[in-house]
Write an enzyme that holds these catalytic residues in place. Structure first.
Site: not given
Length: 398
Positions: A64, A118
Site C-alpha cells: 500500500l 503521479y
C-alpha cells in the site's frame, strides 16, 4: 498466515491493520476460517532492515506504500516505482513467491485529466508487478483505487470527502467550484472487505474501458465491486443536513449499504469532542417531562417521557397515528378504550420486564405511574413525526 503491509500507517493501512488484528485476536467471528499469525507493519519510520526479514517470512503482501503529495515531482517515481522494485527484489532474493497485492490508482490509466507525474509513476509500479508475476509465477493483484473515504482519512490531503467532512464538522468553510462534478467513491469498509477477499483468493477481477471499471472473471486487474458515483453537490447537501441534525433531530434515510449511511459514519468520525454531544429540549411541567429524541425521514420519531409519582399522562386518541410505549424504569398502568365504547384494556408494565405496548388507532389512552415515590420513564415511538398543523391528537379521558 503472516501478512506484510507496506504503508501500514496510512489511511488504508491503518484500517487494514486493525481489521487483521481483530481476526488474529479472535474478535471478528465472521472470519473464523481465516488464521492470521503475524502482521508485519512497514512504513517510513520502520527500520529498513526489518523489510528483508518481513519479505522472507510473509505469506501475503499488501503493498500500500506510495507517494502522492511530494515536495518535488521526482519523488513520485522514487516512492511509487523504485520502492516497488526494491520490495519485489527482496521477495525474489528470499525466494518468496507469495501473493502480492498492489495499491494503484485510477490515475494510472493516464487518460485525460489523469495524465500526470503521479499517474505515470503508479502505472510504472503496475508494470513492475505484472512483470514480477510473469517471471516468478507469483499471484499478483493490481487494484486501481478510485477516490477513497471513511474514518481516519486525512483531510486537506487527497480526499475531497475527508476535507468536506472535517470542515463541516468543525464549522470551517468548504469550496465547491462545480457542484455537478461526479466522483466515483470507494468506502473504506468496502475496500477492506475486498482486501480480505484478496487474502482468501476470492478477489474480484476486472478490466478498464477508459476509466470505467468492468468486472469480469478473467480480468487482468482487480477491483472492489461496490462503489458510489455521487456529485459534489449531493455530498455537500447531505453534510449540511447531518450538521443540522442536533437542531432538527431529523435522521436522514440511511438504508443498509447506502452512500448516505457510509457518509454519515465518515462525518461523525470527524466531530470534535464538544460537538459529539448536544442538548435536547425538555418540555417540563409539574407532571414531569417530555423530550423528543430523534426524528426519521420516513419512520416516525422517538421520544422519552418522564412521569412523576402517581401522575397520569395521555388521555387522547388518534385517527391514524399509532405509537409504541416502552417502560424502561418504574411501574405503570397503560389504559386504552375504544372510542364510543366503555370497554377498557389494562396493561400493567414494568421496567423490570421491558415490553412494548401498541397504542391502537381509534383508542383513547393514558399511562399512569403506579409508584408514589419514583419517577416512571417511558420510551415512546410514533409512526410519524409530530406535525402541529395536522396533529391527529384529540383529548378524551379513558
Amino acid at each position: 498466515m503472516n501478512v506484510l503491509i507496506t504503508g501500514s500507517s496510512g489511511f488504508v493501512g491503518k484500517n487494514l491493520v486493525c481489521a487483521l488484528k481483530n481476526v488474529r485476536d479472535g474478535k471478528d467471528r465472521t472470519r473464523c476460517g481465516l488464521r492470521i499469525d503475524e502482521i508485519f507493519q512497514y512504513d517510513v519510520d520502520t527500520p529498513e532492515a526489518f523489510l528483508a526479514d518481513y519479505a522472507e517470512r510473509a505469506d501475503f503482501v499488501f503493498h500500500l506504500a506510495g507517494v502522492n503529495r511530494p515536495k518535488d515531482a521526482s519523488e513520485f517515481m522514487e516512492g511509487n516505482r523504485d520502492f516497488t522494485a526494491y520490495l519485489l527484489a527482496l521477495l525474489k532474493e528470499k525466494g518468496n513467491a507469495c501473493p502480492v497485492m498492489l495499491s494503484s490508482s485510477i490515475q494510472a490509466t493516464c487518460i485525460g485529466r489523469y495524465d500526470g507525474d503521479y499517474g505515470r509513476s503508479k502505472r510504472a509500479g503496475e508494470d513492475l508487478v505484472f512483470a514480477y508475476g510473469e517471471e516468478t509465477g507469483a499471484k499478483v493483484m493490481v487494484y486501481r483505487f478510485p477516490n477513497l473515504f471513511g474514518k481516519w482519512c486525512r483531510p486537506n490531503y487527497n480526499s475531497a470527502v475527508a476535507t468536506f467532512c472535517h470542515n463541516v464538522a468543525n464549522d470551517l468553510p468548504i469550496t465547491v467550484n462545480d457542484p455537478a462534478v461526479r466522483l466515483e467513491l470507494l468506502y473504506i469498509d468496502d475496500l477492506i472487505e475486498e482486501m480480505f477477499c484478496a487474502l482468501e483468493g476470492k478477489e474480484h477481477r476486472c478490466e478498464f474501458e477508459g476509466i470505467d471499471t468492468v468486472l469480469c472473471e478473467d480480468g487482468r486487474y482487480c477491483a472492489a465491486p461496490v462503489t458510489h458515483k455521487v456529485t459534489l453537490g449531493e455530498i455537500t447537501g447531505l453534510l449540511e443536513g447531518f450538521k443540522a441534525q442536533p437542531q432538527t433531530l431529523l435522521m436522514p434515510e440511511i438504508p443498509h449499504g447506502s452512500f448516505e449511511k457510509k457518509l454519515y459514519s465518515t462525518y461523525l468520525s470527524y466531530l470534535p469532542a464538544h460537538m459529539a454531544r448536544f442538548p435536547l429540549k425538555m418540555n417540563c411541567d409539574e407532571r414531569g417531562s417530555f423530550t423528543e429524541l430523534l426524528k426519521t425521514a420516513a419512520c416516525g420519531q422517538f421520544s422519552v417521557n418522564v412521569s412523576k409519582p402517581s401522575i397520569t399522562k395521555g388521555q387522547h386518541w388518534h385517527h391514524s397515528k399509532w405509537e409504541l410505549f416502552i417502560v424502561v424504569s418504574g411501574n405503570a398502568l397503560i389504559q386504552q378504550r375504544k372510542i364510543g365504547t366503555d370497554e377498557v384494556l389494562d396493561f400493567y408494565v414494568s421496567g423490570e420486564k421491558i415490553e412494548a405496548v401498541h397504542m391502537l388507532p381509534g383508542y383513547t389512552h393514558n399511562i399512569i405511574n403506579l409508584s408514589d415515590s419514583e419517577d416512571l420513564v417511558t420510551l415512546m415511538w410514533a409512526n410519524e413525526c409530530f406535525d402541529p398543523e395536522h396533529p391527529d391528537t384529540f383529548f378524551e379521558k379513558v
